[in-house]
Design a protein around this motif. Structure first.
Motif, mmCIF file in Angstrom:
data_model
loop_
_atom_site.group_PDB
_atom_site.id
_atom_site.type_symbol
_atom_site.label_atom_id
_atom_site.label_comp_id
_atom_site.label_asym_id
_atom_site.label_seq_id
_atom_site.Cartn_x
_atom_site.Cartn_y
_atom_site.Cartn_z
ATOM 1 N N SER A 38 12.979 3.407 2.028
ATOM 2 C CA SER A 38 12.239 2.201 2.403
ATOM 3 C C SER A 38 10.956 2.482 3.179
ATOM 4 O O SER A 38 10.589 1.737 4.075
ATOM 5 N N ILE A 39 10.301 3.583 2.816
ATOM 6 C CA ILE A 39 8.999 3.829 3.444
ATOM 7 C C ILE A 39 7.928 3.472 2.438
ATOM 8 O O ILE A 39 7.866 4.043 1.348
ATOM 9 N N ASN A 40 7.127 2.485 2.796
ATOM 10 C CA ASN A 40 6.117 2.001 1.864
ATOM 11 C C ASN A 40 4.775 2.625 2.140
ATOM 12 O O ASN A 40 4.300 2.613 3.276
ATOM 13 N N ILE A 41 4.183 3.170 1.107
ATOM 14 C CA ILE A 41 2.804 3.614 1.230
ATOM 15 C C ILE A 41 2.045 3.034 0.048
ATOM 16 O O ILE A 41 2.626 2.787 -1.011
ATOM 17 N N PRO A 42 0.764 2.757 0.249
ATOM 18 C CA PRO A 42 0.030 2.103 -0.837
ATOM 19 C C PRO A 42 -0.167 3.035 -2.036
ATOM 20 O O PRO A 42 -0.300 4.249 -1.869
ATOM 21 N N THR A 43 -0.127 2.456 -3.228
ATOM 22 C CA THR A 43 -0.447 3.205 -4.449
ATOM 23 C C THR A 43 -1.278 2.301 -5.340
ATOM 24 O O THR A 43 -1.199 1.080 -5.242
ATOM 25 N N LEU A 44 -2.053 2.911 -6.204
ATOM 26 C CA LEU A 44 -2.867 2.130 -7.129
ATOM 27 C C LEU A 44 -2.749 2.689 -8.551
ATOM 28 O O LEU A 44 -2.593 1.947 -9.505
ATOM 29 N N CYS A 45 -2.770 4.012 -8.664
ATOM 30 C CA CYS A 45 -2.708 4.592 -10.013
ATOM 31 C C CYS A 45 -1.279 4.896 -10.426
ATOM 32 O O CYS A 45 -1.046 5.450 -11.488
ATOM 33 N N HIS A 46 -0.306 4.553 -9.591
ATOM 34 C CA HIS A 46 1.083 4.855 -9.913
ATOM 35 C C HIS A 46 1.702 3.703 -10.700
ATOM 36 O O HIS A 46 1.471 2.535 -10.392
ATOM 37 N N HIS A 47 2.485 4.048 -11.728
ATOM 38 C CA HIS A 47 3.197 3.043 -12.510
ATOM 39 C C HIS A 47 4.601 3.566 -12.739
ATOM 40 O O HIS A 47 4.776 4.733 -13.095
ATOM 41 N N LYS A 48 5.594 2.738 -12.564
ATOM 42 C CA LYS A 48 6.974 3.222 -12.565
ATOM 43 C C LYS A 48 7.382 3.901 -13.870
ATOM 44 O O LYS A 48 8.242 4.779 -13.868
ATOM 45 N N ASP A 49 6.767 3.508 -14.962
ATOM 46 C CA ASP A 49 7.188 4.055 -16.252
ATOM 47 C C ASP A 49 6.285 5.172 -16.766
ATOM 48 O O ASP A 49 6.468 5.640 -17.885
ATOM 49 N N LEU A 50 5.292 5.550 -15.973
ATOM 50 C CA LEU A 50 4.336 6.537 -16.476
ATOM 51 C C LEU A 50 4.332 7.775 -15.588
ATOM 52 O O LEU A 50 4.630 7.706 -14.393
ATOM 53 N N THR A 51 4.009 8.902 -16.196
ATOM 54 C CA THR A 51 3.901 10.145 -15.443
ATOM 55 C C THR A 51 2.837 9.975 -14.359
ATOM 56 O O THR A 51 1.736 9.514 -14.651
ATOM 57 N N PRO A 52 3.142 10.354 -13.122
ATOM 58 C CA PRO A 52 2.125 10.186 -12.092
ATOM 59 C C PRO A 52 0.966 11.152 -12.327
ATOM 60 O O PRO A 52 1.180 12.254 -12.844
ATOM 61 N N ASN A 53 -0.243 10.717 -12.019
ATOM 62 C CA ASN A 53 -1.342 11.678 -12.167
ATOM 63 C C ASN A 53 -2.165 11.861 -10.902
ATOM 64 O O ASN A 53 -3.112 12.628 -10.881
ATOM 65 N N GLY A 54 -1.809 11.139 -9.851
ATOM 66 C CA GLY A 54 -2.398 11.439 -8.547
ATOM 67 C C GLY A 54 -3.902 11.346 -8.490
ATOM 68 O O GLY A 54 -4.555 12.276 -8.042
ATOM 69 N N THR A 55 -4.477 10.238 -8.968
ATOM 70 C CA THR A 55 -5.935 10.166 -8.931
ATOM 71 C C THR A 55 -6.484 9.228 -7.870
ATOM 72 O O THR A 55 -7.571 9.441 -7.386
ATOM 73 N N CYS A 56 -5.729 8.203 -7.502
ATOM 74 C CA CYS A 56 -6.306 7.266 -6.522
ATOM 75 C C CYS A 56 -6.249 7.852 -5.124
ATOM 76 O O CYS A 56 -7.024 7.491 -4.269
ATOM 77 N N ARG A 57 -5.309 8.753 -4.889
ATOM 78 C CA ARG A 57 -5.155 9.492 -3.636
ATOM 79 C C ARG A 57 -4.681 8.624 -2.477
ATOM 80 O O ARG A 57 -4.617 9.087 -1.347
#
Lengths: 671, 628
Positions: A38-57
């Motif tokens: 339950s630790i929330n951090i913001p994400t933008l380029c992350h999608h639950k069904d897709l391989t993460p690619n770590g671009t929004c940082r």
């Protein structure tokens, strides 16, 4: 299949998040460990069904590994060591805030950006406003969801980024509308800003979004789960060759046995290594996200009219590989050639394989000899002879003419003309209602025996494939449970045919949380998908009962009409004994431990001191009785008479008591 | 050239034969045909000499050899007469008669073509008398100027492939890896990661997963003003390839790749020839040097993107995907090219390997800084090749031991700043290196010291700047380069660098605001901390280092809207003072006809037409043009 996948025990590892030590799945991504806690951090380029690619940082956190600290992105950082993580230190918050401000400067009116800015505490107007600022509230924010969805959901690469640095933008190849795009709309579906417009101008379904919402679930499961379940995308249905062999369910030597030491010579491990090498999405239709049709490319034929040609072989699928095992021809080169010529000549690999396996057993048992086969030594494993036989069948020559007519007619001919024992032929001739068996060994599964022999068209597995539910997952312990399955699944599977829908994406991949469902065998999550497809197309909501009624009308109609060919009463639903138990001494003794145990535990008979012939008879009596009870139970559940004919009351219930149908069944109504 | 496959003993025989052949000549004329000299018609000099020697019937006495880059590009084309070492500079076709008549026939060096040391005002007849050469220590460039890079036998004659033979004879790949670790060799591509440890990890991963690892050479040199890798390949391609073979044997690889940018046509030609000759000689393919070791090398031509020098982007590009980096939480040594364990080293790193095997790890470790015998991270051993460019007398390629001071490189090897100007700063490590001011010139050059002062070793670019350089403009220039070369995948590099650029542009236009310096620093720190790859991670270095050492220049730009160095066009104005004699030279040369004035009368610049190109200042002999 998918439901049978056993879960590997997961390794866990201790990690320390903001000073608190918790356990996390080893090799999972850090972001999921944070979410679990339950630790929330913001994400933008992350999608639950897709391989993460770590671009929004934005999900940058600080990780300390063996005393060394560094900033990493949680979405794609694998948990491999005992690490310490800081998620909200002042430095991290500063960096996140500045990143959010960059986004806000570039795309100030996009709602997801505004949300992120708010989350990260950006208040003042962004210092990053420039000539690149795009006021469009639906602007593309370069998150790359669409690019990954195209690649991972559909295995296409129609969308990608072009332009370096600040000029990065989304495009199709050469900036043109790419003709490979099938309009699957995955890209638009995953887009967080609405930058990709969907223009629905196809055949005007009632609710395209409903179809899309549920279709995307299928796509996402294919992308994320298939590789850990059946690998349909990689090798297609052939993935179960070795699974069936492992469970003693692969038909070998005309269904005598369930496995063989030479299975690795035709299994999918070998196929994926050396034969299925195209590595392309290869579906029945372009846009299928399962794409399980596979091909062997550049295969050089060694026999027949195309000898010496290099060809592409469409397959092999499981049934073809298993048919080859059934004939005892454990040779992948033969498998490819067999597959190719069956396709080319328009022969069904299942009927062909099962028929030839029967002929081979007859040859080995001395029922027929070389003088009948035109000199061919048709023993199990005689691959060259099988190919010759196929070429003869195609040319309409020699022994090929006879074999080409199938088991039912061969049995009659062998008994009548060659003096063979009709009872033996009946036991080992694997056909019901004139159709050859498909390639699963049903001996130990009463439910599957029923699934095959009770099927209206004959013993194909399209109607009820229960072998795994019964044998592996042990989900059908009682007659009632088996009868229920033999009621529900044939109707459910008929429903796919009624609607022209493929059933592989119903059960060849299953949702990760399927085990939580009440009736996991039905894969209820996927049944709901299909109901929504139906509703999305027609506008008519549908539930399980409506579905069953729709199918039952057709199913009962088919059964009634089969009476016209005298193939729809109890006598027509009785399988050859080979499908129920060991016919020969050799068979019994190969699994003596199993059968002896049954005699002891189920029949209360002490096998000691009895010879094999006696034990075969005792077992046979028990199994035939069991089957008979099963037939009674199933007929009752289906609303049929004891003779297996639909009752007029059932036809009324379904609203198909039309005079011509009633006329067919009325003379069989005694119960 | 024979096409037979070599057995180990054949190496000695070939070497002996070539040496004997060469010793029959009275002299060999080594004509530099590196890219620099070729641009100055080096091929014409080589071919002209050969033709004329034949015409004069001297071909039995003199052999003309086209060599790779000598390093002293400022004075090319270069011809060195060996074995005595007479060094001719700036040789043109018209000078060839003199070389043949006076030197080869007459026995007297051609005085006017000899190098004159501008510092000591002394003529240097021989190569080793020239300070540029005498201070260098050659390991990676050990064969420069001595061999024809297109002839494998020349390399063998200089002891080439003996290290490979030694390694194959010893039979233990693990010993090779231990030797490379003990030598302290760290990656010359910029990262400075210990090479031996990289090999060890790849081998471990390959064995654990039963996979064949790949060996890759990174020749995607993209720094403006840097040409180390290009020159090494053009000069001695076999040194690089022998290094790759040794690694392949050590880690059990059978397949290698060279990723080289297409803008290096000459290097490509020489690499291709080298590979072809290696195949003919059984140094590639199956059963190399009679052993059971098999290896082959493919060339992959890059389309020329700076970011493709980054290891993961390079491998993406090699796989036919867009050249974008990925997160390196899982390293290439585990999952690299085609998801197989991959060793990627830079050209210069590879060229060092055979020398280390030949002379031993201890020898290599003894050169440079720190005690690396126990741990390669403890120092920087060996030498480093730098391309010395900018406001420097001796532009060229130099190889110096680690630990040498910047001052020695710039003043002793480089000959100092031309035109009597003052040194201001040196930028090391390519576009994303930092600028180091004069007060730090005595610092030792090694991986860790450069990082400490906010710069980096990078691949070895060294740009010297004199007092006419504006440091804000320098930062702006490099950031502009990086904005163009950023792949744009991650936000801080894409958006952040662009914001750095627009801010610097503004400052250089005189539109700087109070708070800009703070913003630049804050932004730089976030870009460094959060970028996906090291392009972004190091990109702010030019900004941060110029702010750190030249903060006052930023402040003058922002507060006073002035560029003291007279570089930022929007902040300067050209005027003509009364020293003007009315010679009209400036008016004739002005490209926009902005200068008017009658002969022998004071000239005037029309500010509305002036584009501030500075031509008037350059051509004025009376010091009458002023920049304010």
């Amino acid at each position: 299949m998918g439901s049978a996948t056993t879960k590997k025990p997961e390794k866990r590892i201790d990690i320390t998040i903001n000073g608190k030590t918790v356990s996390a799945r080893k090799d999972s991504f850090l972001l999921s460990a944070l979410k679990e806690n339950s630790i929330n951090i913001p994400t933008l380029c992350h999608h639950k069904d897709l391989t993460p690619n770590g671009t929004c940082r934005l999900c940058t956190v600080e990780v300390e590994v063996r005393g060394k600290k560094r900033f990493v992105t949680a979405c794609n950082y694998p948990v491999r060591d005992e690490i310490k993580i800081e998620t909200h230190s002042p430095a991290i918050l500063e960096h996140r805030k500045l990143l959010a401000e960059m986004y806000l400067g570039r795309w100030p009116n996009v709602p997801v950006i505004q949300d992120i800015a708010k989350t990260c505490g950006v208040t003042a107007p962004s210092r990053f406003t420039s000539e690149m600022t795009d006021p469009n509230p639906k602007a593309c924010i370069l998150c790359g969801h669409c690019v990954r969805a195209c690649k991972e959901f559909m295995m296409e690469e129609i969308l990608d980024f072009a332009g370096r640095g600040i000029k990065r933008h989304l495009t199709m190849p050469f900036g043109e509308m790419d003709k490979h795009c099938v309009g699957c709309t995955s890209c638009a579906y995953v887009c967080p800003t609405g930058a990709i417009n969907i223009v629905d101008d196809f055949n005007r379904p009632h609710n395209p979004d409903m179809i899309r919402d549920h279709g995307m679930k299928v796509n996402a499961e294919m992308a994320t789960l298939d590789k850990n379940q059946c690998c349909m995308r990689e090798v297609g249905t052939a993935n179960i060759v070795e699974v069936m062999a492992a469970y003693d369910l692969l038909p070998v030597h005309n269904y005598k046995f369930g496995t063989h030491v030479d299975v690795p010579k035709i299994d999918s491990m070998l196929l994926r290594k050396k034969y299925i090498t195209q590595n392309l999405p290869d579906g029945c239709w372009k846009g299928c996200s399962m794409a399980c049709a596979k091909t062997i490319d550049n295969f050089e034929l060694k026999t027949g009219p195309y000898k010496g040609h290099k060809v592409t072989v469409d397959g092999p699928e499981y049934e073809t590989a298993a048919a080859v095992a059934n004939m005892g021809c454990f040779d992948v080169e033969f498998l490819a050639e067999f597959n190719f010529y069956a396709d080319t000549y328009g022969m069904d690999t299942i009927s062909l394989g099962t028929t030839i396996a029967f002929v081979m057993e007859c040859f080995e048992a001395g029922v027929i000899g070389k003088k009948h086969t035109g000199g061919m030594e048709l023993k199990f494993g005689a691959s060259a002879e099988v190919l010759e036989l196929m070429h003869q069948m195609a040319r309409g020559e020699g022994f090929g003419i006879e074999v080409g007519q199938g088991i039912l007619r061969l049995k009659q001919k062998f008994a009548k003309e060659y003096g063979a024992d009709p009872a033996f032929l009946k036991d080992i001739g694997m056909e019901v209602k004139g159709l050859e068996y498909s390639e699963y060994l049903p001996k130990e599964s009463l439910a599957q025996q029923g699934g095959y022999a009770l099927a209206i068209k004959g013993p194909q597995h399209d109607e009820a494939w229960l072998i795994f539910m019964d044998m592996v997952n042990k989900q059908l312990p009682t007659f009632e449970a088996k009868a229920e399955a033999l009621y529900y699944f044939p109707l459910w599977r008929t429903w796919f045919g009624l609607n022209g829908l493929c059933k592989l994406c119903w059960n060849d991949v299953v949702p990760a949380d399927n085990f939580k469902e009440n009736e996991p065998a039905k894969i209820p999550g996927h049944v709901r998908n299909y109901f929504k497809f139906f509703e999305g197309v027609t506008g008519i909501p549908i539930d399980e009962q409506t579905m069953l009624d729709q199918s039952a009308r057709v199913y009962n109609l088919q059964r009634a009409m089969s009476l016209m060919f005298d193939k729809a009463t109890r006598k027509d639903d009785v399988p050859p004994y080979r499908s129920m138990g060991p016919v020969t001494v050799e068979e019994y003794e190969s699994r003596a431990e199993r059968y002896d145990k049954q005699l002891k535990e189920l029949q209360n008979i002490n096998p000691a001191g009895k010879n094999t012939e006696e034990k075969i008879q005792l077992l046979r009596k028990y199994r035939e009785e069991q089957y008979s009870i099963l037939m009674d139970t199933v007929y009752r559940r289906k609303g049929w008479t004891k003779n297996g004919v639909p009752k007029i009351s059932r036809l009324k219930e379904l609203g198909i008591d039309l005079p011509e149908i009633v006329k067919l069944v009325e003379k069989h109504q005694e119960d | 050239m024979s096409s037979s496959k070599l057995m180990p003993g054949d190496l000695d025989r070939v070497a002996e034969r070539v040496r004997k052949q060469h010793s029959r000549y009275k002299g060999m004329l080594m004509v530099c045909t590196g890219s620099g000299c070729v641009a100055a018609k080096g091929f014409n000099v080589r071919d002209g000499l050969a033709r004329m020697i034949k015409e004069k019937g001297l071909e039995k006495d003199y052999l003309v050899v086209g060599t790779g880059c000598n390093g002293f590009c400022a004075v090319g084309p270069i011809v060195v007469v060996q074995p005595e070492g007479t060094f001719y500079q700036k040789v043109a076709e018209k000078d060839l008669d003199a070389i043949i008549a006076q030197h080869l026939i007459g026995g007297k060096p051609v005085e006017k073509l000899l190098y004159k040391d501008p510092v000591r005002q002394k003529t240097c007849g021989k190569m080793d008398e020239i300070p540029f050469f005498s201070k260098q220590q050659l390991i990676a460039l050990r064969n420069k100027g001595l061999i024809d890079p297109e002839n494998i036998e020349h390399y063998i004659a200089r002891g080439g492939y003996q290290s490979l033979r030694k390694v194959l004879d010893a039979g233990s790949g693990d010993q090779v890896i231990s030797d490379i670790i003990a030598s302290g060799l760290r990656g010359r591509g910029g990262g400075g990661f210990p090479t031996g440890i990289k090999w060890q990890s790849a081998k471990k991963a390959a064995l654990a997963r039963d996979e064949k690892p790949y060996v890759v050479c990174n020749a995607d040199e993209g720094d403006p003003g840097a040409f180390m890798d290009r020159s090494i390949i053009e000069t001695d391609p076999h040194a690089v390839l022998e290094g790759m073979l040794i690694c392949a044997y050590a880690i059990g690889s059978n397949e290698g790749y060279i990723y080289i940018r297409k803008e290096y046509p000459l290097a490509l030609v020489r690499l291709r020839k080298a590979l072809e000759q290696m195949r003919e000689h059984g140094l590639l393919g199956n059963g190399i040097l009679g052993s059971s070791f098999s290896f082959d090398v493919h060339i992959h031509r890059g389309a020329g993107a700076f970011v493709c020098g980054e290891s993961t982007a390079l491998m993406a590009s090699m796989s036919g995907k867009p050249g974008e980096p990925r997160a390196k939480y899982i390293h290439n040594v585990e999952y690299g090219f085609r998801d197989k364990p991959t060793v990627l080293n830079n050209v210069e790193t590879w060229a060092n390997i055979p020398a280390i095997i030949e002379k031993g790890a201890a020898w290599y470790a003894s050169i440079g800084t720190g005690d690396v015998s126990k741990n390669p991270w403890n120092g920087s051993s060996g030498t480093k090749v730098f391309s010395l460019v900018g406001n420097i007398m001796n532009t060229g390629l130099v190889e110096v031991p680690m630990g040498i001071s910047l001052r020695e490189i710039i003043y002793d090897v480089g000959g100092g700043i031309p035109l009597g100007r003052k040194f201001k700063a040196v930028q090391t490590g390519g576009p994303s290196g930092g600028c180091i001011p004069e007060k730090m010139l005595d610092m030792k050059v090694d991986f860790d010291s450069l990082t400490e002062v906010g710069s980096m070793m990078g691949s070895g670019g060294m740009i010297v700047m004199d007092d006419r350089t504006c440091m804000v403009d320098v930062a702006r220039y490099f950031i502009s380069f990086l904005v163009d070369e950023s792949c744009g995948k991650c936000t801080p590099c894409r958006e952040g660098l662009f914001a750095l650029k627009t801010t610097l542009d503004r400052i250089c236009k005189g539109e700087g605001r109070v708070g800009d310096i703070g913003f630049l620093e804050e932004l730089s720190k976030t870009i460094q901390a959060t970028s996906l790859c090291q392009l972004g991670g190091s990109a702010p270095n030019p900004v941060l280092s110029t702010i750190r050492f030249f903060r006052d220049e930023y402040e003058v730009h922002i507060r006073e809207h002035k560029c003291r160095a007279g570089v930022c066009k929007d902040l300067i104005k050209y005027t003509i003072n009364n020293k003007c004699t009315g010679c009209v030279v400036c008016a004739k040369n002005c490209p926009t006809q902005a200068i008017t004035g009658e002969r022998k009368k004071l000239h005037v610049i029309d500010q509305s037409k002036c584009v501030k190109c500075g031509v008037c200042d350059d051509v004025c002999k009376f010091d009458a043009v002023e920049v304010r």
